[in-house]
Design a protein around this motif. Structure first.
Motif, PDB file in Angstrom:
ATOM      1  N   LYS A  33       0.821  -1.206   0.000  1.00  0.00           N
ATOM      2  CA  LYS A  33       0.000   0.000   0.000  1.00  0.00           C
ATOM      3  C   LYS A  33       0.854   1.254   0.000  1.00  0.00           C
ATOM      4  CE  LYS A  33      -3.652   2.364   2.588  1.00  0.00           C
ATOM      5  NZ  LYS A  33      -4.525   2.344   3.788  1.00  0.00           N
ATOM      6  N   ASP A  34       1.893   1.274   0.816  1.00  0.00           N
ATOM      7  CA  ASP A  34       2.734   2.464   0.944  1.00  0.00           C
ATOM      8  C   ASP A  34       4.171   2.205   0.532  1.00  0.00           C
ATOM      9  OD1 ASP A  34       0.607   4.045   2.073  1.00  0.00           O
ATOM     10  OD2 ASP A  34       0.897   2.926   3.932  1.00  0.00           O
ATOM     11  N   SER A  35       4.407   1.129  -0.193  1.00  0.00           N
ATOM     12  CA  SER A  35       5.769   0.796  -0.605  1.00  0.00           C
ATOM     13  C   SER A  35       5.736   0.111  -1.968  1.00  0.00           C
ATOM     14  CB  SER A  35       6.431  -0.133   0.427  1.00  0.00           C
ATOM     15  OG  SER A  35       7.740  -0.483   0.022  1.00  0.00           O
ATOM     16  N   ASN A  36       6.844   0.204  -2.676  1.00  0.00           N
ATOM     17  CA  ASN A  36       6.929  -0.441  -3.993  1.00  0.00           C
ATOM     18  C   ASN A  36       7.300  -1.909  -3.898  1.00  0.00           C
ATOM     19  OD1 ASN A  36       6.335   1.693  -5.878  1.00  0.00           O
ATOM     20  ND2 ASN A  36       8.279   2.644  -5.296  1.00  0.00           N
ATOM     21  N   PHE A  37       7.778  -2.350  -2.711  1.00  0.00           N
ATOM     22  CA  PHE A  37       8.229  -3.733  -2.596  1.00  0.00           C
ATOM     23  C   PHE A  37       8.113  -4.217  -1.155  1.00  0.00           C
ATOM     24  CE2 PHE A  37      11.755  -0.693  -2.872  1.00  0.00           C
ATOM     25  CZ  PHE A  37      12.222  -0.742  -1.574  1.00  0.00           C
ATOM     26  N   CYS A  38       8.056  -5.517  -1.000  1.00  0.00           N
ATOM     27  CA  CYS A  38       8.170  -6.131   0.326  1.00  0.00           C
ATOM     28  C   CYS A  38       9.060  -7.363   0.184  1.00  0.00           C
ATOM     29  CB  CYS A  38       6.808  -6.492   0.912  1.00  0.00           C
ATOM     30  SG  CYS A  38       5.859  -7.697  -0.029  1.00  0.00           S
ATOM     31  N   ILE A  39       9.765  -7.694   1.243  1.00  0.00           N
ATOM     32  CA  ILE A  39      10.778  -8.750   1.196  1.00  0.00           C
ATOM     33  C   ILE A  39      10.527  -9.725   2.338  1.00  0.00           C
ATOM     34  CG2 ILE A  39      13.271  -9.238   1.254  1.00  0.00           C
ATOM     35  CD1 ILE A  39      13.746  -6.345   0.359  1.00  0.00           C
ATOM     36  N   ARG A  40      10.711 -11.008   2.058  1.00  0.00           N
ATOM     37  CA  ARG A  40      10.591 -11.976   3.143  1.00  0.00           C
ATOM     38  C   ARG A  40      11.498 -13.182   2.881  1.00  0.00           C
ATOM     39  NH1 ARG A  40       5.950 -13.022   0.035  1.00  0.00           N
ATOM     40  NH2 ARG A  40       5.659 -15.205  -0.537  1.00  0.00           N
ATOM     41  N   LYS A  41      11.864 -13.829   3.981  1.00  0.00           N
ATOM     42  CA  LYS A  41      12.567 -15.118   3.888  1.00  0.00           C
ATOM     43  C   LYS A  41      11.512 -16.203   3.964  1.00  0.00           C
ATOM     44  CE  LYS A  41      14.226 -17.586   7.230  1.00  0.00           C
ATOM     45  NZ  LYS A  41      14.963 -18.141   8.376  1.00  0.00           N
ATOM     46  N   GLU A  42      11.512 -17.117   3.000  1.00  0.00           N
ATOM     47  CA  GLU A  42      10.528 -18.199   3.010  1.00  0.00           C
ATOM     48  C   GLU A  42      10.854 -19.184   4.133  1.00  0.00           C
ATOM     49  OE1 GLU A  42       7.931 -17.997   1.450  1.00  0.00           O
ATOM     50  OE2 GLU A  42       8.334 -16.679  -0.251  1.00  0.00           O
ATOM     51  N   SER A  43       9.821 -19.693   4.796  1.00  0.00           N
ATOM     52  CA  SER A  43      10.019 -20.642   5.894  1.00  0.00           C
ATOM     53  C   SER A  43      10.633 -21.943   5.387  1.00  0.00           C
ATOM     54  CB  SER A  43       8.689 -20.940   6.581  1.00  0.00           C
ATOM     55  OG  SER A  43       8.245 -19.831   7.315  1.00  0.00           O
ATOM     56  N   ARG A  44      11.618 -22.418   6.114  1.00  0.00           N
ATOM     57  CA  ARG A  44      12.210 -23.719   5.782  1.00  0.00           C
ATOM     58  C   ARG A  44      11.392 -24.849   6.394  1.00  0.00           C
ATOM     59  NH1 ARG A  44      17.955 -22.095   8.142  1.00  0.00           N
ATOM     60  NH2 ARG A  44      16.501 -20.914   9.460  1.00  0.00           N
ATOM     61  N   PHE A  45      11.722 -26.067   6.002  1.00  0.00           N
ATOM     62  CA  PHE A  45      11.087 -27.293   6.510  1.00  0.00           C
ATOM     63  C   PHE A  45       9.603 -27.359   6.112  1.00  0.00           C
ATOM     64  CE2 PHE A  45      14.030 -25.544   9.786  1.00  0.00           C
ATOM     65  CZ  PHE A  45      15.141 -26.306   9.415  1.00  0.00           C
ATOM     66  N   ALA A  46       9.280 -26.678   5.023  1.00  0.00           N
ATOM     67  CA  ALA A  46       7.888 -26.670   4.556  1.00  0.00           C
ATOM     68  C   ALA A  46       7.888 -26.417   3.055  1.00  0.00           C
ATOM     69  CB  ALA A  46       7.083 -25.593   5.271  1.00  0.00           C
ATOM     70  N   TYR A  47       6.739 -26.609   2.445  1.00  0.00           N
ATOM     71  CA  TYR A  47       6.591 -26.299   1.027  1.00  0.00           C
ATOM     72  C   TYR A  47       5.621 -25.131   0.895  1.00  0.00           C
ATOM     73  CZ  TYR A  47       1.855 -28.227   0.676  1.00  0.00           C
ATOM     74  OH  TYR A  47       0.503 -28.438   0.813  1.00  0.00           O
ATOM     75  N   VAL A  87       8.730  -9.136  -3.511  1.00  0.00           N
ATOM     76  CA  VAL A  87       7.510  -8.870  -4.272  1.00  0.00           C
ATOM     77  C   VAL A  87       7.425  -7.372  -4.507  1.00  0.00           C
ATOM     78  CG1 VAL A  87       4.995  -9.053  -4.290  1.00  0.00           C
ATOM     79  CG2 VAL A  87       6.371 -10.860  -3.246  1.00  0.00           C
ATOM     80  N   MET A  88       7.163  -6.982  -5.744  1.00  0.00           N
ATOM     81  CA  MET A  88       7.128  -5.557  -6.065  1.00  0.00           C
ATOM     82  C   MET A  88       5.989  -5.234  -7.010  1.00  0.00           C
ATOM     83  SD  MET A  88      10.495  -5.426  -8.543  1.00  0.00           S
ATOM     84  CE  MET A  88      11.516  -6.147  -7.250  1.00  0.00           C
ATOM     85  N   ARG A  89       5.559  -4.008  -6.951  1.00  0.00           N
ATOM     86  CA  ARG A  89       4.543  -3.560  -7.890  1.00  0.00           C
ATOM     87  C   ARG A  89       5.049  -3.790  -9.308  1.00  0.00           C
ATOM     88  NH1 ARG A  89       0.902   0.147  -5.495  1.00  0.00           N
ATOM     89  NH2 ARG A  89       1.552   0.846  -3.403  1.00  0.00           N
ATOM     90  N   LYS A  90       4.181  -4.302 -10.173  1.00  0.00           N
ATOM     91  CA  LYS A  90       4.604  -4.596 -11.537  1.00  0.00           C
ATOM     92  C   LYS A  90       5.094  -3.342 -12.251  1.00  0.00           C
ATOM     93  CE  LYS A  90       3.260  -7.169 -15.654  1.00  0.00           C
ATOM     94  NZ  LYS A  90       2.262  -8.084 -16.239  1.00  0.00           N
ATOM     95  N   GLU A  91       4.398  -2.222 -12.019  1.00  0.00           N
ATOM     96  CA  GLU A  91       4.806  -0.976 -12.673  1.00  0.00           C
ATOM     97  C   GLU A  91       6.157  -0.495 -12.164  1.00  0.00           C
ATOM     98  OE1 GLU A  91       1.546   0.076  -9.591  1.00  0.00           O
ATOM     99  OE2 GLU A  91       2.005  -1.520 -11.034  1.00  0.00           O
ATOM    100  N   TYR A  92       6.489  -0.832 -10.904  1.00  0.00           N
ATOM    101  CA  TYR A  92       7.798  -0.460 -10.371  1.00  0.00           C
ATOM    102  C   TYR A  92       8.900  -1.229 -11.094  1.00  0.00           C
ATOM    103  CZ  TYR A  92      11.699  -0.116  -7.065  1.00  0.00           C
ATOM    104  OH  TYR A  92      12.948   0.085  -6.498  1.00  0.00           O
ATOM    105  N   LEU A  93       8.695  -2.527 -11.288  1.00  0.00           N
ATOM    106  CA  LEU A  93       9.681  -3.335 -12.009  1.00  0.00           C
ATOM    107  C   LEU A  93       9.844  -2.842 -13.439  1.00  0.00           C
ATOM    108  CD1 LEU A  93      11.521  -5.841 -12.416  1.00  0.00           C
ATOM    109  CD2 LEU A  93       9.449  -7.152 -12.915  1.00  0.00           C
TER     110      LEU A  93
END
Length: 332
Positions: free
Chosen positions: A55-69, A128-134
């Motif tokens: 909503k207020d940013s062009n991107f968000c970042i995360r580390k995917e959880s391990r030991f799961a799919y 993950v980023m807004r498509k228009e930002y990329l």
């Protein structure tokens, strides 16, 4: 946070990962109960909108959880998937994509994909980023540096759109360093963090486009590679280059060169000279206090009204608006 601290942070077992270890890799997190689903080609998949996070940013970042799919899902945004450590196996539109440490994948929006179970050493980062930002701020902005940059940026963008994803293998140490800097800033927030991340993102894409150029445009068997010297010549002689003169310089007939340029770039020779002149003007408007009328004349336009109209047609705003946005005087 420095890079050694980042590494320790990313390898620390999180509460979510502890839960996955206890419950088993096939038990989805309870958060999926709050995530909506949608139908894609007759099958039900999870839908990640990221409306709140973006909503207020062009991107968000995360580390995917391990030991799961991660089950099949789509995003209403573009995504970079980066293997910081170990490996991962994605399934993208029914194609199995194996990725190793240092690989980076550009995923188009609304493409169905999933990620197999991650082990302890498998640290996967998603941006993950807004498509228009990329498309505009990264690939588009870098493409404004000249017709060669535009050619390469467009090639990466078109490949990602055509296949719905594109993998760059074993990205350079410089690109990995900039990725680490992005993660350090994101996971240890400080003032100006958003601005630093945006700047580092541009540097990452500079390195990625260089790698794409070296991998795909410097192979002798690649016909597109033959265009780079031609584009470089047009960049250097845009103010007075002619199709006949350029063709003679490279030993081609004008008709052959015209067809090759259009086939490889999607533009005519004349359009490329205009794009290069405008690119030069764009740079000077942003980085000098020269009068816009003087800049227009220097890049070959005596008719200032035509220059303004053409500039807005290409960049979506007038030279004055561009300079106003940069905080410089907009004198004509």
């Amino acid at each position: 946070m420095d890079e050694p601290e980042l590494d320790r942070y990313l390898r620390t077992i999180t509460p979510s990962e502890v839960r996955h270890l206890e419950e088993g890799p096939h038990q989805l997190s309870s958060r999926y109960q709050q995530i909506g689903k949608t139908q894609v080609d007759g099958r039900e998949v999870y839908l990640f909108t990221f409306n709140t996070l973006l909503k207020d940013s062009n991107f968000c970042i995360r580390k995917e959880s391990r030991f799961a799919y991660i089950p099949e899902h789509i995003h209403k945004a573009s995504e970079l998937l980066y293997v910081y450590s170990g490996s991962c196996t994605q399934t993208v539109e029914d194609s199995v994509v194996r990725m190793e440490e240092g690989d980076l994948c550009i995923l188009d929006s609304e493409v169905v994909h999933s990620i197999g179970e991650l082990g302890e050493d498998d640290i996967v980062i998603t941006i993950v980023m807004r498509k228009e930002y990329l498309e505009r701020e990264l690939l588009g902005r870098l493409g404004e540096g000249g017709i060669i940059n535009a050619f390469i940026a467009s090639a990466v963008s078109e490949r990602a759109k055509h296949d719905r994803y594109y993998v760059l293998r074993d990205i350079s140490s410089s690109a990995r360093h900039h990725m680490d800097q992005i993660l350090c800033e994101y996971f240890d927030r400080d003032v100006y963090g958003e601005e630093v991340i945006a700047a580092e993102m541009v540097l990452v894409f500079c390195e990625l486009l260089r790698q794409y150029r070296d991998t795909h445009f410097k192979q002798r068997e690649n016909r597109a590679a033959q265009m780079l010297p031609v584009l470089r010549y047009i960049e250097e002689h845009a103010d007075d280059a002619t199709l006949a003169g350029t063709a003679a310089h490279f030993g081609f007939s004008p008709n052959y060169l015209s067809e090759r340029i259009h086939h490889e770039t999607g533009h005519t020779f004349k359009e490329l000279t205009v794009l290069q002149r405008m690119s030069t003007a764009y740079f000077r408007i942003l980085n000098s206090d020269d009068a816009i009328a003087e800049i227009a004349q220097d890049v070959g336009y005596e008719n200032l009204s035509y220059f303004y109209r053409k500039f807005k047609e290409i960049y979506g705003r007038t030279p004055g608006d561009l300079r106003k946005g940069s905080g410089m005087s907009s004198s004509a």
